[in-house]
Design a protein around this motif. Sequence first.
Motif, PDB file in Angstrom:
ATOM      1  N   ASN A  57       0.802  -1.223   0.000  1.00 41.45           N
ATOM      2  CA  ASN A  57       0.000   0.000   0.000  1.00 41.45           C
ATOM      3  C   ASN A  57       0.837   1.276   0.000  1.00 41.45           C
ATOM      4  O   ASN A  57       0.311   2.359  -0.217  1.00 41.45           O
ATOM      5  N   LEU A  71       2.233   1.182  -4.088  1.00 41.69           N
ATOM      6  CA  LEU A  71       1.292   1.577  -5.151  1.00 41.69           C
ATOM      7  C   LEU A  71       1.331   3.092  -5.417  1.00 41.69           C
ATOM      8  O   LEU A  71       1.542   3.509  -6.565  1.00 41.69           O
ATOM      9  N   ILE A  81     -14.815   7.752  -4.220  1.00 42.06           N
ATOM     10  CA  ILE A  81     -13.568   8.533  -4.210  1.00 42.06           C
ATOM     11  C   ILE A  81     -13.865  10.037  -4.252  1.00 42.06           C
ATOM     12  O   ILE A  81     -13.083  10.838  -4.752  1.00 42.06           O
ATOM     13  N   ASP A  82     -15.040  10.392  -3.679  1.00 44.59           N
ATOM     14  CA  ASP A  82     -15.440  11.803  -3.698  1.00 44.59           C
ATOM     15  C   ASP A  82     -14.416  12.724  -3.025  1.00 44.59           C
ATOM     16  O   ASP A  82     -14.235  13.869  -3.448  1.00 44.59           O
ATOM     17  N   GLN A  83     -13.744  12.242  -1.988  1.00 45.46           N
ATOM     18  CA  GLN A  83     -12.789  13.117  -1.278  1.00 45.46           C
ATOM     19  C   GLN A  83     -11.546  13.402  -2.127  1.00 45.46           C
ATOM     20  O   GLN A  83     -10.959  14.468  -2.048  1.00 45.46           O
ATOM     21  N   HIS A  84     -11.145  12.415  -2.936  1.00 45.57           N
ATOM     22  CA  HIS A  84     -10.026  12.644  -3.859  1.00 45.57           C
ATOM     23  C   HIS A  84     -10.414  13.800  -4.804  1.00 45.57           C
ATOM     24  O   HIS A  84      -9.664  14.744  -5.020  1.00 45.57           O
ATOM     25  N   THR A 109      -8.195  -2.030   9.603  1.00 44.04           N
ATOM     26  CA  THR A 109      -9.245  -2.831   8.956  1.00 44.04           C
ATOM     27  C   THR A 109      -8.641  -3.967   8.132  1.00 44.04           C
ATOM     28  O   THR A 109      -9.246  -5.026   8.000  1.00 44.04           O
ATOM     29  N   ASP A 110      -7.432  -3.758   7.614  1.00 46.68           N
ATOM     30  CA  ASP A 110      -6.801  -4.814   6.803  1.00 46.68           C
ATOM     31  C   ASP A 110      -6.328  -5.997   7.640  1.00 46.68           C
ATOM     32  O   ASP A 110      -5.833  -6.979   7.091  1.00 46.68           O
TER      33      ASP A 110
END
Length: 430
Positions: A23, A26, A124-127, A304-305
């Motif tokens: 993560n 990426l 992805i609205d915050q992006h 969470t992962d």
Amino acid sequence: MEQYVIKGGVPLVGEVEIAGAKNAALPILSAAIMSDETVTLENLPDVNDINVLIEAVEKIGARVQRVDRHTVKINGSTISKCAVDYGSIKKIRASYYLLGALLGKYQSAEVPLPGGCDIGSRPIDQHLKGFSAIGAEVRISHGNIIASCSHMHGAHIFLDIVSVGATINIMMAASRAEGRTIIENAAKEPHVVDAANFLNSMGADIKGAGTDVIRINGVRKFHGCTYSIVPDMIEAGTYMLAAAATRGDVIVKNVIPKHLEAITAKLNELGCEIEEGDDSVRVVAAKRLQRTHVKTLPYPGFPTDMQPQIGALLTLSQGTSIVTESIFENRFRYVDELSRMGANIKVEGNTAIIDGIEQLTGARVSSPDLRAGAALVIAGLAAEGITVVDDIVYIQRGYEDFDGKLRGLGAEIQKVDSELEIRKFELSVG
Ligand code: UD1
């Protein structure tokens, strides 16, 4: 279709080396194209998601040279188009990081809108809110997000939700805007810090990563650099929990123990002994695990992962445990599979109530997503008898040489791709 076949009941013992964080890798791979000079990335994990992103970067024209299994050189000076094809985003959602990278460098980006995924709807609205704030015009057309900008400028952005992806994506684009950007309510995960450190190594001016407020002074240009990706805290945590589930004794090496504190704390509550070294953590699980409660939260909370993996572990604890998932809405799909192995779990909304049992029994199960798949492998390692985990393609997205590393710890596990091979394994382990 490949599967893992496991004969459970063997305590894991020995040492395991952790790879670079998927993560972190990426966004860093995506950001590497923002320089026209060569960037060398070390400690990249050899997992499917990274290899797919490397292909996506090559498809838009960047030159990528593989130096060895964990090192690549990337040169973004030859990029010929700012549009990413649907094939790439379909395979990995995180190719949305190319949106921030291309927008920052070329003021233009076109990336297919990622659909829902296995663990939730994941908007992805915050992006997009962040990109608009720094001057981009963002529209969605024919399934693509099209972002373009004539003048990218600094802005004060307050994220409505703590989002790893939005924080990093905005940070990438804003690092090339004119003036100062402030991101408030930023995510604090180690991979956010690693992405900021990498951008700074290329010449960006980012301060405060790892806190709630990130300040970015835009710069005109990036230069080349050599950068080594941070160790993967989720891979490390998975082996720590596998050690606990099998009542083993495992030293997890090449980690940053600070990043693992939420996991270490839970293992202590369960009755495991943990020894922290400078870059290693030893987990010793000598007795039956106790119960505990877990709630997932943004870093430094419990990740969470790691929720499916600890869910699997708690099926073997003494007493009743409660697991609350507060980040994604669809992260309990492993529960039905664990029930097939004898686990006693009831899900109500975002909560799983787990009544611990003495022993799971091996069964044929199917991996619903990446971390849920890892949880089923942990359950299989602890269970009595043979477990076959189907659909391991999900697991291979994020774990390098999972079966090989587990065998190194004494596990009886094989990657197979036919019923005949499963039968052969069963005969070989008796
Ligand atoms: C990243 C990780 C993923 C991890 C997650 C949370 C990568 C490639 N993936 O995903 O493994 O589980 O962080 O630690 O790094 N949200 C919105 N709007 C947005 C963005 C997010 O509502 O614009 C919501 C999401 O639906 C979710 C929450 O915010 O409920 C957190 O998501 P986010 O931190 O963005 O996760 P990702 O970056 O997608």
